[in-house]
Design an enzyme around this catalytic site. Sequence first.
Site, PDB file in Angstrom:
ATOM      1  N   CYS A  70       0.998  -1.298   0.358  1.00 22.39           N
ATOM      2  CA  CYS A  70      -0.118   0.082   0.129  1.00 22.39           C
ATOM      3  C   CYS A  70       0.673   1.579  -0.452  1.00 22.39           C
ATOM      4  CB  CYS A  70      -0.717   0.002   1.158  1.00 22.39           C
ATOM      5  SG  CYS A  70      -1.530   1.588   1.657  1.00 22.39           S
ATOM      6  N   CYS A  76      -0.145   6.079   6.761  1.00 17.99           N
ATOM      7  CA  CYS A  76      -1.380   5.841   7.571  1.00 17.99           C
ATOM      8  C   CYS A  76      -1.106   4.811   8.988  1.00 17.99           C
ATOM      9  CB  CYS A  76      -2.020   4.956   6.690  1.00 17.99           C
ATOM     10  SG  CYS A  76      -3.399   4.557   7.054  1.00 17.99           S
ATOM     11  N   GLU A 304     -25.713 -10.080  27.016  1.00 19.04           N
ATOM     12  CA  GLU A 304     -25.291  -8.304  26.315  1.00 19.04           C
ATOM     13  C   GLU A 304     -25.970  -7.407  26.874  1.00 19.04           C
ATOM     14  OE1 GLU A 304     -22.903  -7.790  23.426  1.00 19.04           O
ATOM     15  OE2 GLU A 304     -24.067  -5.979  23.836  1.00 19.04           O
ATOM     16  N   ASP A 350     -16.479 -13.239  25.095  1.00 23.53           N
ATOM     17  CA  ASP A 350     -15.323 -12.497  24.591  1.00 23.53           C
ATOM     18  C   ASP A 350     -15.988 -10.934  24.746  1.00 23.53           C
ATOM     19  OD1 ASP A 350     -14.426 -11.977  21.470  1.00 23.53           O
ATOM     20  OD2 ASP A 350     -15.999 -11.797  20.482  1.00 23.53           O
ATOM     21  N   CYS A 377      -9.435  -9.926  22.383  1.00 22.20           N
ATOM     22  CA  CYS A 377      -8.922  -9.219  21.227  1.00 22.20           C
ATOM     23  C   CYS A 377      -7.484  -8.650  21.672  1.00 22.20           C
ATOM     24  CB  CYS A 377      -9.639  -8.476  20.563  1.00 22.20           C
ATOM     25  SG  CYS A 377     -10.307  -7.388  21.534  1.00 22.20           S
TER      26      CYS A 377
HETATM   27  C1  LIG Z   1     -15.935  -8.075  20.729  1.00 16.04           C
HETATM   28  S1  LIG Z   1     -17.219  -7.911  20.932  1.00 16.04           S
HETATM   29  C2  LIG Z   1     -18.202  -9.578  20.931  1.00 16.04           C
HETATM   30  C3  LIG Z   1     -19.369  -9.892  20.206  1.00 16.04           C
HETATM   31  C4  LIG Z   1     -19.673 -11.104  19.696  1.00 16.04           C
HETATM   32  N1  LIG Z   1     -19.575 -12.009  20.823  1.00 16.04           N
HETATM   33  C5  LIG Z   1     -18.921 -11.273  18.548  1.00 16.04           C
HETATM   34  O1  LIG Z   1     -18.144 -12.321  18.040  1.00 16.04           O
HETATM   35  O2  LIG Z   1     -19.696 -10.904  17.614  1.00 16.04           O
HETATM   36  C6  LIG Z   1     -18.547  -7.330  22.230  1.00 16.04           C
HETATM   37  C7  LIG Z   1     -19.329  -7.690  22.825  1.00 16.04           C
HETATM   38  O3  LIG Z   1     -19.183  -6.895  24.451  1.00 16.04           O
HETATM   39  C8  LIG Z   1     -20.486  -6.132  24.798  1.00 16.04           C
HETATM   40  N2  LIG Z   1     -20.031  -5.567  26.024  1.00 16.04           N
HETATM   41  C9  LIG Z   1     -19.395  -4.291  26.629  1.00 16.04           C
HETATM   42  N3  LIG Z   1     -19.618  -4.335  27.514  1.00 16.04           N
HETATM   43  C10 LIG Z   1     -20.180  -5.638  28.184  1.00 16.04           C
HETATM   44  C11 LIG Z   1     -20.228  -6.123  29.388  1.00 16.04           C
HETATM   45  N4  LIG Z   1     -20.022  -5.668  30.758  1.00 16.04           N
HETATM   46  N5  LIG Z   1     -21.492  -6.683  29.541  1.00 16.04           N
HETATM   47  C12 LIG Z   1     -21.981  -7.261  28.699  1.00 16.04           C
HETATM   48  N6  LIG Z   1     -21.478  -7.408  27.903  1.00 16.04           N
HETATM   49  C13 LIG Z   1     -20.395  -6.477  27.084  1.00 16.04           C
HETATM   50  C14 LIG Z   1     -20.394  -5.005  23.482  1.00 16.04           C
HETATM   51  O4  LIG Z   1     -21.257  -4.087  23.109  1.00 16.04           O
HETATM   52  C15 LIG Z   1     -20.001  -5.964  22.782  1.00 16.04           C
HETATM   53  O5  LIG Z   1     -21.254  -6.172  22.166  1.00 16.04           O
END
Ligand SMILES: C[S@@+](CC[C@H](N)C(=O)[O-])C[C@H]1O[C@@H](n2cnc3c(N)ncnc32)[C@H](O)[C@@H]1O
Length: 420
Positions: A70, A76, A304, A350, A377
């Site tokens: 790129c 960037c 969630e 997650d 992540c």
């Molecule tokens: C990394 S994403 C993963 C979502 C899902 N597992 C996926 O793979 O698409 C993290 C998720 O956690 C939610 N979230 C953030 N803080 C939270 C909390 N304290 N309790 C429950 N959910 C939460 C966010 O809204 C988001 O949807």
Amino acid sequence: MIEKTIEARIEKMVYGGEGLARVEGRVLLTPFVLPGELVEIQPVKSDPRLLRGRVGRIVEAAANRVEPGCRYFARCGGCNYQHAPYADQTRFKAEILSETLRRIGKLEAPEPEIVAGEPWAYRNRVQFKAVKRGREFHIGYLEAASNRLVDIDACPISSPAINEALAALRDLGQRPDYPAGDAEFEIVDGSGLLVTVRAGERFPATLVTALRERLPALVSIARSDASGGFFRLWGDGGVVCEAGAFKYRISHGVFFQVNRFLAGELARVTVADLSGELALDLYSGAGFFTLPLARRFAKVEAVETNSAAVRDLRANCAAEKIENVKIHKAATAEFLAAYDGPKPDAIVLDPPRAGLGQAAGKRLAEIGAATVVYVACDPPTLARDLAVLGGKGYRMEKVFMVDLFPQTFHIESVVILRLG
Ligand SMILES: C[S@@+](CC[C@H](N)C(=O)[O-])C[C@H]1O[C@@H](n2cnc3c(N)ncnc32)[C@H](O)[C@@H]1O
């Protein structure tokens, strides 16, 4: 005090995408270098133990150095590893993951299995920054660690449809009715394009019409304000993204895994070894893991906080005729603290970058599921959370480094833990 140029040999890559060298007892971190390279480094920031620098000259280049794919690379802030062959990028990440688990978590982990895919054109979700001042319009990404915008015409790690959207937005910015000021455009590429505009100014209806004409793949556009509210400007508010055998409706502001080639693999390695009576899916989003889990367990409880994600999850279960999922709109820590149900066979979690934290980690371990699958992540928070679970009797059975973010330093991992 900014110091004079230093010549140093790079030892290894570290989390964040920089190369590490040691100079007179201090650690020196520099981006866009490779292990084994001898480089002249201009320090840009220093403290007693850590120096950060930029490359002045590469004195001895590594044999594996390649031409970046790129033309914005190194300006960037989005990519870190385009100067390394793809196989080396995934090796660096697997090594960094192992070392982080050892150093921060004080944990011995099995060698990570690398799950990799197509290293270009993979992103199905991006955020572009835009600015209009007078007649001038710029759109692109920010430079690393700065507020400066790098104007870009194309992003080779993003899907072709996202690049078409970028070109359309650039045309839109030339129009006299495009408002002055800063904006951010989030684009999700699924069954069509979902565009979310974050701008202080209102986004005129004439621009919505112009974008619909210029971008036939557009299916929904919304404006989001500083409070995080979403105001639909046109379309039905969502797009459908696919992963493995499942289709997921994703609304404005709802998370979906960003790699269109590897999302299915991420779901597969996460649920592959799981089955039984009850699973908990913590931080479930729109149900990325909930849906495959619902096919493998008699019952799934999904947790969630985000209302729009909960609505999507409900719709996604209904569309798949899944009736064995109980949805809790709750924060994970509170859900776990109050949990008095039967012992689940498995817990999938997650979390966002902040991770689970000590108290919730201890409570999760007390619940005593035989298997916990942690999708992460951020390796440092993963390591801290795993140290808590390790202290309560969980051991790591498998570790996957699923390369959702080729060319960047980001590391996605899946850790399968068993109790006892
Ligand atoms: C990394 S994403 C993963 C979502 C899902 N597992 C996926 O793979 O698409 C993290 C998720 O956690 C939610 N979230 C953030 N803080 C939270 C909390 N304290 N309790 C429950 N959910 C939460 C966010 O809204 C988001 O949807």
